[in-house]
Design a protein around this motif. Structure first.
Motif, PDB file in Angstrom:
ATOM      1  N   LEU A 212       0.850  -1.196   0.000  1.00 58.03           N
ATOM      2  CA  LEU A 212       0.000   0.000   0.000  1.00 58.03           C
ATOM      3  C   LEU A 212       0.879   1.236   0.000  1.00 58.03           C
ATOM      4  N   SER A 213       0.704   2.086  -0.974  1.00 54.94           N
ATOM      5  CA  SER A 213       1.450   3.344  -0.988  1.00 54.94           C
ATOM      6  C   SER A 213       0.766   4.335  -0.048  1.00 54.94           C
ATOM      7  N   ALA A 214       1.505   5.317   0.403  1.00 51.36           N
ATOM      8  CA  ALA A 214       0.961   6.306   1.329  1.00 51.36           C
ATOM      9  C   ALA A 214      -0.294   6.960   0.742  1.00 51.36           C
ATOM     10  N   GLY A 215      -1.362   6.976   1.530  1.00 53.07           N
ATOM     11  CA  GLY A 215      -2.616   7.584   1.095  1.00 53.07           C
ATOM     12  C   GLY A 215      -3.590   6.632   0.439  1.00 53.07           C
ATOM     13  N   SER A 216      -3.136   5.440   0.065  1.00 53.92           N
ATOM     14  CA  SER A 216      -4.043   4.494  -0.595  1.00 53.92           C
ATOM     15  C   SER A 216      -5.003   3.878   0.419  1.00 53.92           C
ATOM     16  N   ILE A 217      -6.186   3.490  -0.075  1.00 56.90           N
ATOM     17  CA  ILE A 217      -7.249   2.990   0.794  1.00 56.90           C
ATOM     18  C   ILE A 217      -7.289   1.472   0.773  1.00 56.90           C
ATOM     19  N   LEU A 218      -7.324   0.892   1.968  1.00 58.84           N
ATOM     20  CA  LEU A 218      -7.443  -0.561   2.105  1.00 58.84           C
ATOM     21  C   LEU A 218      -8.904  -0.968   2.227  1.00 58.84           C
ATOM     22  N   LEU A 219      -9.642  -0.271   3.077  1.00 57.30           N
ATOM     23  CA  LEU A 219     -11.070  -0.529   3.281  1.00 57.30           C
ATOM     24  C   LEU A 219     -11.816   0.796   3.270  1.00 57.30           C
ATOM     25  N   GLN A 220     -13.027   0.794   2.710  1.00 59.77           N
ATOM     26  CA  GLN A 220     -13.805   2.027   2.615  1.00 59.77           C
ATOM     27  C   GLN A 220     -15.134   1.880   3.339  1.00 59.77           C
ATOM     28  N   THR A 221     -15.534   2.937   4.028  1.00 59.64           N
ATOM     29  CA  THR A 221     -16.808   2.944   4.746  1.00 59.64           C
ATOM     30  C   THR A 221     -17.960   2.563   3.823  1.00 59.64           C
ATOM     31  N   GLY A 222     -18.783   1.639   4.283  1.00 57.38           N
ATOM     32  CA  GLY A 222     -19.971   1.255   3.525  1.00 57.38           C
ATOM     33  C   GLY A 222     -19.768   0.091   2.592  1.00 57.38           C
ATOM     34  N   LYS A 223     -18.507  -0.223   2.265  1.00 60.35           N
ATOM     35  CA  LYS A 223     -18.250  -1.316   1.327  1.00 60.35           C
ATOM     36  C   LYS A 223     -18.080  -2.645   2.065  1.00 60.35           C
ATOM     37  N   PRO A 224     -18.442  -3.739   1.413  1.00 58.23           N
ATOM     38  CA  PRO A 224     -18.260  -5.057   2.044  1.00 58.23           C
ATOM     39  C   PRO A 224     -16.781  -5.405   2.142  1.00 58.23           C
ATOM     40  N   VAL A 225     -16.467  -6.334   3.049  1.00 55.90           N
ATOM     41  CA  VAL A 225     -15.091  -6.781   3.254  1.00 55.90           C
ATOM     42  C   VAL A 225     -14.939  -8.176   2.665  1.00 55.90           C
ATOM     43  N   ASP A 226     -14.038  -8.327   1.698  1.00 57.53           N
ATOM     44  CA  ASP A 226     -13.851  -9.627   1.053  1.00 57.53           C
ATOM     45  C   ASP A 226     -12.577 -10.329   1.489  1.00 57.53           C
ATOM     46  N   ALA A 227     -11.849  -9.708   2.446  1.00 55.45           N
ATOM     47  CA  ALA A 227     -10.628 -10.338   2.959  1.00 55.45           C
ATOM     48  C   ALA A 227     -10.307  -9.759   4.329  1.00 55.45           C
ATOM     49  N   LEU A 228      -9.564 -10.527   5.106  1.00 48.97           N
ATOM     50  CA  LEU A 228      -9.059 -10.058   6.387  1.00 48.97           C
ATOM     51  C   LEU A 228      -7.600  -9.678   6.182  1.00 48.97           C
ATOM     52  N   HIS A 229      -7.166  -8.553   6.754  1.00 53.24           N
ATOM     53  CA  HIS A 229      -5.831  -8.028   6.484  1.00 53.24           C
ATOM     54  C   HIS A 229      -5.009  -7.935   7.775  1.00 53.24           C
ATOM     55  N   ILE A 230      -3.816  -8.508   7.741  1.00 52.55           N
ATOM     56  CA  ILE A 230      -2.881  -8.414   8.867  1.00 52.55           C
ATOM     57  C   ILE A 230      -1.786  -7.430   8.484  1.00 52.55           C
ATOM     58  N   VAL A 231      -1.566  -6.408   9.307  1.00 53.37           N
ATOM     59  CA  VAL A 231      -0.545  -5.402   9.008  1.00 53.37           C
ATOM     60  C   VAL A 231       0.837  -6.009   9.268  1.00 53.37           C
ATOM     61  N   LEU A 232       1.661  -6.040   8.232  1.00 60.83           N
ATOM     62  CA  LEU A 232       3.011  -6.585   8.332  1.00 60.83           C
ATOM     63  C   LEU A 232       4.041  -5.496   8.591  1.00 60.83           C
ATOM     64  N   ASP A 233       3.806  -4.324   8.032  1.00 59.55           N
ATOM     65  CA  ASP A 233       4.734  -3.210   8.204  1.00 59.55           C
ATOM     66  C   ASP A 233       4.011  -1.920   7.848  1.00 59.55           C
ATOM     67  N   GLY A 234       4.477  -0.810   8.423  1.00 59.80           N
ATOM     68  CA  GLY A 234       3.875   0.478   8.116  1.00 59.80           C
ATOM     69  C   GLY A 234       2.847   0.901   9.150  1.00 59.80           C
ATOM     70  N   LEU A 235       2.076   1.914   8.784  1.00 60.63           N
ATOM     71  CA  LEU A 235       1.083   2.490   9.692  1.00 60.63           C
ATOM     72  C   LEU A 235      -0.165   2.860   8.906  1.00 60.63           C
ATOM     73  N   LEU A 236      -1.328   2.427   9.388  1.00 58.06           N
ATOM     74  CA  LEU A 236      -2.600   2.711   8.729  1.00 58.06           C
ATOM     75  C   LEU A 236      -3.473   3.541   9.657  1.00 58.06           C
ATOM     76  N   GLN A 237      -4.309   4.366   9.060  1.00 56.39           N
ATOM     77  CA  GLN A 237      -5.195   5.231   9.833  1.00 56.39           C
ATOM     78  C   GLN A 237      -6.648   4.795   9.666  1.00 56.39           C
TER      79      GLN A 237
END
Length: 386
Positions: A212-237
């Motif tokens: 994920l590049s800085a500023g890119s979106i992993l999950l968006q409000t209102g959208k369904p989740v099709d995968a579970l994500h484990i943070v390996l490195d970096g920082l997400l908001q």
């Protein structure tokens, strides 16, 4: 005399907050647990009628019993940040009066966080109407969870669902939550001590590393989740929409446009899981998760993970316990922003030996952190990241 009470409305700081219908968690509990599970709880516990203002979970103290609310109404209350100093355990119950943040109705459980190796939440659980509870000795429940894998898988899933529902309710009132800075919370690698090496092997084989590049979106409000994500490195908001919103319009709206109407409420760092709430309840995601800096995540497809959970009850028990711990951490973080700030030691700060810091670790916790970090680092090596 005890009378059934089903009110779900509360007033906090002169703001009316309406809770979800009382039957929701009762239905979850009855759906997730088996007849044998319920029979065991009945035999292990005792029913008790409690009056209004009775404290079931005291401030920052480990309870001797876990309480299932059969009927009536409880409230979760936390002290305001400006009244916290020194040891949280020194606070009186009266300090919490103005910060009633949530009401709980039938099917809810209190004292559940004592089942995990977490800092106790600086909160009080008390009855706000005559209520009926089933109280189960904590140690007896812990032993049952350790000895009966089938029971523990169902029980931990039920607890994770309950905590995720509470988190959703808090996220529906972002106006009450203080905005966060882009600072990483302490890493929660200790949860990896809950997994076995074979679990990590499976996660590595089933998952896909995504950059994920800085500023890119992993999950968006209102959208369904099709995968579970484990943070390996970096920082997400993590950010939540402010005010009332329509999940459908947010789902089909440009994410960048939505960003100006969202408030940052938490961050995710190494070892934390993103998408757990929606993975559990199949509802649209309540928040937006975006990368603050260049980050790496391990994404496990929902269908693949769901199949594994159905096929391996032992893995399911450990996995749902991990999810419950992760969601409990998120719930604590949001609740601290609502009222009570924890007393936390920071680097270069002179340590006060008379103050009990909330992020202090005992020897058992230190061992768990060390073991979890070792297993997480081993997973990174297996993925070729380090």
């Amino acid at each position: 005399m005890y009378k059934p009470v089903f009110s779900t409305q509360l007033i906090r700081n002169n703001v009316s907050i309406t809770g979800h219908a009382g039957d929701v968690m009762a239905e979850v509990l009855l759906r997730e647990l088996s007849n044998a599970d319920i029979d065991w709880m009945i035999n292990a516990g005792h029913r008790e009628t409690i009056e209004s203002d009775r404290i079931l979970v005291e401030l920052c103290k480990q309870p001797d019993e876990i309480h299932l609310l059969l009927d009536g109404t409880l409230a979760i209350v936390i002290p305001p940040a400006d009244q916290v100093s020194g040891k949280l355990s020194d606070l009186s119950i009266g300090d919490c009066g103005h910060y009633e943040v949530m009401q709980l109705s039938s099917g809810e459980i209190v004292g559940e966080l004592s089942l995990f190796n977490l800092c106790l939440m600086p909160a009080v659980a008390k009855a706000i109407s005559p209520s009926l509870v089933l109280s189960i000795p904590r140690q007896q429940l812990v032993e049952k969870l350790e000895q009966d894998i089938s029971f523990s898988s169902r029980f931990y899933r039920m607890i994770a669902l309950m905590l995720s529902e509470r988190l959703r309710r808090l996220l529906e009132m972002p106006g009450q939550i203080q905005a966060t800075t882009e600072q990483a919370m302490k890493e929660v690698l200790f949860v990896f001590s809950e997994f076995r090496d074979s679990d990590v092997d499976w996660l590595v084989a089933a998952g896909e590393v995504k950059t994920l590049s800085a500023g890119s979106i992993l999950l968006q409000t209102g959208k369904p989740v099709d995968a579970l994500h484990i943070v390996l490195d970096g920082l997400l908001q993590i950010s939540a929409p402010e005010g009332k919103y329509n999940p459908l319009t947010l789902c089909f709206e440009c994410a960048e446009k939505n960003a100006k109407f969202e408030k940052p409420i938490a961050t995710l760092s190494k070892g934390e899981v993103s998408g757990a709430v929606s993975f559990l309840d199949f509802r649209p995601h309540p928040t937006t998760v975006r990368a603050i800096n260049n980050s790496l995540v391990l994404s496990i497809p929902r269908q693949v993970l769901s199949m594994r959970l159905q096929q391996d009850i032992s893995f399911a028990s450990r996995f749902y316990r991990v999810l419950a711990i992760q969601i409990a951490n998120s719930l604590q973080a949001v609740m601290n922003q609502l009222g009570c700030s924890q007393t936390i030691y920071t680097q270069h700060q002179e340590m006060d030996m008379n103050v009990e810091y909330d992020d202090e670790l005992d020897l058992d916790s230190l061992h768990q952190v060390s073991q979890g970090a070792a297993r997480f680092n081993w997973m990174l090596k297996r993925l070729g990241i380090v």
